[in-house]
Design a protein around this motif. Structure first.
Motif, PDB file in Angstrom:
ATOM      1  N   LEU A 183       0.832  -1.198   0.000  1.00  0.00           N
ATOM      2  CA  LEU A 183       0.000   0.000   0.000  1.00  0.00           C
ATOM      3  C   LEU A 183       0.873   1.257   0.000  1.00  0.00           C
ATOM      4  CD1 LEU A 183      -2.888   1.009   0.028  1.00  0.00           C
ATOM      5  CD2 LEU A 183      -2.891   0.837   2.518  1.00  0.00           C
ATOM      6  N   ALA A 184       1.943   1.252   0.783  1.00  0.00           N
ATOM      7  CA  ALA A 184       2.848   2.396   0.805  1.00  0.00           C
ATOM      8  C   ALA A 184       3.498   2.623  -0.557  1.00  0.00           C
ATOM      9  CB  ALA A 184       3.918   2.201   1.878  1.00  0.00           C
ATOM     10  N   SER A 185       3.730   1.534  -1.316  1.00  0.00           N
ATOM     11  CA  SER A 185       4.343   1.664  -2.634  1.00  0.00           C
ATOM     12  C   SER A 185       3.441   2.395  -3.620  1.00  0.00           C
ATOM     13  CB  SER A 185       4.701   0.282  -3.188  1.00  0.00           C
ATOM     14  OG  SER A 185       3.533  -0.424  -3.613  1.00  0.00           O
ATOM     15  N   ARG A 186       2.150   2.526  -3.274  1.00  0.00           N
ATOM     16  CA  ARG A 186       1.201   3.261  -4.123  1.00  0.00           C
ATOM     17  C   ARG A 186       1.178   4.746  -3.791  1.00  0.00           C
ATOM     18  NH1 ARG A 186      -1.863  -0.280  -7.419  1.00  0.00           N
ATOM     19  NH2 ARG A 186      -1.033  -2.370  -7.013  1.00  0.00           N
ATOM     20  N   GLY A 187       2.093   5.194  -2.916  1.00  0.00           N
ATOM     21  CA  GLY A 187       2.144   6.599  -2.544  1.00  0.00           C
ATOM     22  C   GLY A 187       1.261   6.961  -1.375  1.00  0.00           C
ATOM     23  N   VAL A 188       0.754   5.947  -0.656  1.00  0.00           N
ATOM     24  CA  VAL A 188      -0.165   6.181   0.461  1.00  0.00           C
ATOM     25  C   VAL A 188       0.619   6.313   1.762  1.00  0.00           C
ATOM     26  CG1 VAL A 188      -2.118   5.221   1.754  1.00  0.00           C
ATOM     27  CG2 VAL A 188      -1.971   4.890  -0.728  1.00  0.00           C
ATOM     28  N   ASP A 189       0.236   7.282   2.587  1.00  0.00           N
ATOM     29  CA  ASP A 189       0.763   7.432   3.938  1.00  0.00           C
ATOM     30  C   ASP A 189       0.022   6.425   4.821  1.00  0.00           C
ATOM     31  OD1 ASP A 189       1.635   8.245   6.442  1.00  0.00           O
ATOM     32  OD2 ASP A 189       0.493  10.122   6.442  1.00  0.00           O
ATOM     33  N   VAL A 190       0.679   5.330   5.190  1.00  0.00           N
ATOM     34  CA  VAL A 190       0.018   4.220   5.878  1.00  0.00           C
ATOM     35  C   VAL A 190       0.238   4.333   7.383  1.00  0.00           C
ATOM     36  CG1 VAL A 190      -0.196   1.714   6.057  1.00  0.00           C
ATOM     37  CG2 VAL A 190       0.395   2.763   3.858  1.00  0.00           C
ATOM     38  N   ARG A 191      -0.864   4.384   8.142  1.00  0.00           N
ATOM     39  CA  ARG A 191      -0.820   4.425   9.605  1.00  0.00           C
ATOM     40  C   ARG A 191      -1.616   3.229  10.116  1.00  0.00           C
ATOM     41  NH1 ARG A 191       0.177   9.939  11.083  1.00  0.00           N
ATOM     42  NH2 ARG A 191       1.132  10.934   9.249  1.00  0.00           N
ATOM     43  N   VAL A 192      -0.936   2.242  10.686  1.00  0.00           N
ATOM     44  CA  VAL A 192      -1.642   1.051  11.147  1.00  0.00           C
ATOM     45  C   VAL A 192      -1.273   0.696  12.575  1.00  0.00           C
ATOM     46  CG1 VAL A 192      -1.946   0.001   8.866  1.00  0.00           C
ATOM     47  CG2 VAL A 192       0.135  -0.472  10.158  1.00  0.00           C
ATOM     48  N   GLN A 193      -2.261   0.193  13.292  1.00  0.00           N
ATOM     49  CA  GLN A 193      -2.035  -0.497  14.550  1.00  0.00           C
ATOM     50  C   GLN A 193      -1.725  -1.958  14.225  1.00  0.00           C
ATOM     51  OE1 GLN A 193      -5.607   0.118  16.876  1.00  0.00           O
ATOM     52  NE2 GLN A 193      -5.546   2.336  16.622  1.00  0.00           N
ATOM     53  N   ARG A 194      -1.070  -2.653  15.150  1.00  0.00           N
ATOM     54  CA  ARG A 194      -0.733  -4.063  14.923  1.00  0.00           C
ATOM     55  C   ARG A 194      -1.320  -4.893  16.065  1.00  0.00           C
ATOM     56  NH1 ARG A 194       3.324  -3.901  10.708  1.00  0.00           N
ATOM     57  NH2 ARG A 194       2.903  -6.134  10.543  1.00  0.00           N
ATOM     58  N   ALA A 195      -2.193  -5.826  15.709  1.00  0.00           N
ATOM     59  CA  ALA A 195      -2.827  -6.693  16.705  1.00  0.00           C
ATOM     60  C   ALA A 195      -3.435  -7.892  15.998  1.00  0.00           C
ATOM     61  CB  ALA A 195      -3.915  -5.943  17.485  1.00  0.00           C
ATOM     62  N   GLY A 196      -3.577  -8.997  16.718  1.00  0.00           N
ATOM     63  CA  GLY A 196      -4.278 -10.161  16.177  1.00  0.00           C
ATOM     64  C   GLY A 196      -3.596 -10.753  14.961  1.00  0.00           C
ATOM     65  N   ARG A 197      -4.400 -11.172  14.015  1.00  0.00           N
ATOM     66  CA  ARG A 197      -3.930 -11.836  12.791  1.00  0.00           C
ATOM     67  C   ARG A 197      -4.504 -11.108  11.581  1.00  0.00           C
ATOM     68  NH1 ARG A 197      -6.255 -17.756  11.063  1.00  0.00           N
ATOM     69  NH2 ARG A 197      -5.540 -17.758   8.889  1.00  0.00           N
ATOM     70  N   THR A 198      -3.659 -10.818  10.607  1.00  0.00           N
ATOM     71  CA  THR A 198      -4.107 -10.111   9.409  1.00  0.00           C
ATOM     72  C   THR A 198      -5.247 -10.866   8.733  1.00  0.00           C
ATOM     73  OG1 THR A 198      -1.927  -9.129   9.058  1.00  0.00           O
ATOM     74  CG2 THR A 198      -3.387  -9.247   7.154  1.00  0.00           C
ATOM     75  N   GLY A 199      -6.299 -10.126   8.376  1.00  0.00           N
ATOM     76  CA  GLY A 199      -7.475 -10.740   7.774  1.00  0.00           C
ATOM     77  C   GLY A 199      -7.288 -11.067   6.307  1.00  0.00           C
ATOM     78  N   SER A 200      -8.209 -11.860   5.788  1.00  0.00           N
ATOM     79  CA  SER A 200      -8.152 -12.252   4.380  1.00  0.00           C
ATOM     80  C   SER A 200      -9.566 -12.480   3.863  1.00  0.00           C
ATOM     81  CB  SER A 200      -7.298 -13.508   4.195  1.00  0.00           C
ATOM     82  OG  SER A 200      -7.838 -14.590   4.924  1.00  0.00           O
ATOM     83  N   VAL A 201      -9.680 -12.483   2.543  1.00  0.00           N
ATOM     84  CA  VAL A 201     -10.969 -12.697   1.888  1.00  0.00           C
ATOM     85  C   VAL A 201     -10.766 -13.628   0.700  1.00  0.00           C
ATOM     86  CG1 VAL A 201     -12.961 -11.634   0.755  1.00  0.00           C
ATOM     87  CG2 VAL A 201     -11.697 -10.355   2.498  1.00  0.00           C
ATOM     88  N   VAL A 202     -11.637 -14.620   0.580  1.00  0.00           N
ATOM     89  CA  VAL A 202     -11.702 -15.421  -0.640  1.00  0.00           C
ATOM     90  C   VAL A 202     -12.804 -14.809  -1.504  1.00  0.00           C
ATOM     91  CG1 VAL A 202     -12.187 -17.675  -1.632  1.00  0.00           C
ATOM     92  CG2 VAL A 202     -10.892 -17.507   0.510  1.00  0.00           C
TER      93      VAL A 202
END
Length: 297
Positions: free
Chosen positions: A72-91
């Motif tokens: 996401l940062a490589s797209r020029g976005v200023d990324v602000r994230v908290q870190r907790a749990g397990r990264t989600g996913s979608v099928v």
């Protein structure tokens, strides 16, 4: 204040293009792709190529989270994230017509806690897909961030996200939430607008029923997308505006088209475009993702 803020999900999408009708309890021929997903992240990634954009969310302290943040940062976005749990996913199952069925596990995205006030400073606009309201603590964090942005003089918007989410949350309850948040814009597709029109007392999204929904949300401009048919814009105290959609050939995957529309509309709006021009930019951005897996362009 010029920055577009987007708050919500950053997920790992597994996009499955069906090459034949789904065979239950057996094998089905497919082509599979793994891409960055999450409605909010899709908006941010596409907007970041046009306008200063900040993403706010939560991912797990894991390799998937690291990869998605870097992408996401490589797209020029200023990324602000908290870190907790397990990264989600979608099928995401996509049939040959391009229609998609999603099987989401939001994981860490639902664990977003109170947002650092510095993360919302300088935002001209904050956009939040309704998925953010599906679970706590993210729901409270999202509502607080929207209110804080509005108090500071920014504009805000909400995307209705999906009929499944609205049904689980409750259409009338969601309308009450919108009434308290008073977003400047509500984005919805035809099916989502139908669900909300029914929740507001109307039987469906045609004509007067959409106007009834707009009157219920009297401080909000309601933008209803309808696939290849014209987009309807219902602004307070204005007659309905209908904006035609240019034909698109070779459609293979509808995933992320609504997110791309929001990215185009909001960046154009922040740069001074009127409603018709902003819709046209939204349509152009949506067309860019219709031939590729997920919300990639």
């Amino acid at each position: 204040m010029t920055v577009l803020g987007v708050l919500g999900d950053l997920l790992d999408d597994h996009v499955v293009w069906l090459r034949e009708p789904l065979r239950e309890a057996s094998d089905t021929e497919v082509t599979m792709y793994r891409v960055r997903g999450g409605s909010a992240a899709n908006v941010a990634a596409l907007a970041g190529q046009r306008h200063p954009t900040r993403f706010i969310g939560c991912v797990g302290p894991d390799l998937e989270g690291d990869r998605l943040v870097a992408e996401l940062a490589s797209r020029g976005v200023d990324v602000r994230v908290q870190r907790a749990g397990r990264t989600g996913s979608v099928v995401v199952l996509v049939d040959p017509s391009g229609e998609r069925t999603m099987l989401p596990y939001r994981g860490a995205a639902a664990l977003l806690g109170p947002v650092d006030p510095e993360w919302t400073e300088g935002l001209a606009h904050l956009h939040v897909p309704a998925y953010a309201f599906a679970e706590e603590p993210a729901a409270t964090a999202a509502a607080d961030a929207l209110r804080r942005t509005a108090v500071r003089g920014g504009t805000v918007s909400v995307d209705a996200s999906s009929t499944g989410m609205l049904r689980a949350y409750g259409e009338r309850r969601f309308l009450r939430l919108l009434g308290t948040l008073a977003p400047h814009f509500l984005f919805a597709n035809r099916a989502e607008a139908a669900a909300l029109a029914h929740g507001s007392g109307g039987p469906g999204p045609a004509g007067d029923d959409l106007c009834a929904l707009a009157r219920r949300l009297r401080r909000t401009t309601v933008i209803v997308k309808d696939g290849a048919r014209p987009t309807t814009v219902l602004a307070p105290d204005q007659p309905p505006l209908r904006v035609a959609v240019a034909p698109v050939d070779g459609i293979r995957d509808l995933t992320g088209a609504g997110d791309a529309f929001a990215a185009g509309f909001l960046t154009a709006y922040l740069e001074g475009a009127g409603l018709r021009e902003a819709c046209g930019t939204g349509h152009s951005e949506a067309a860019r993702v219709l031939r590729t897996p997920g919300a990639s362009a």
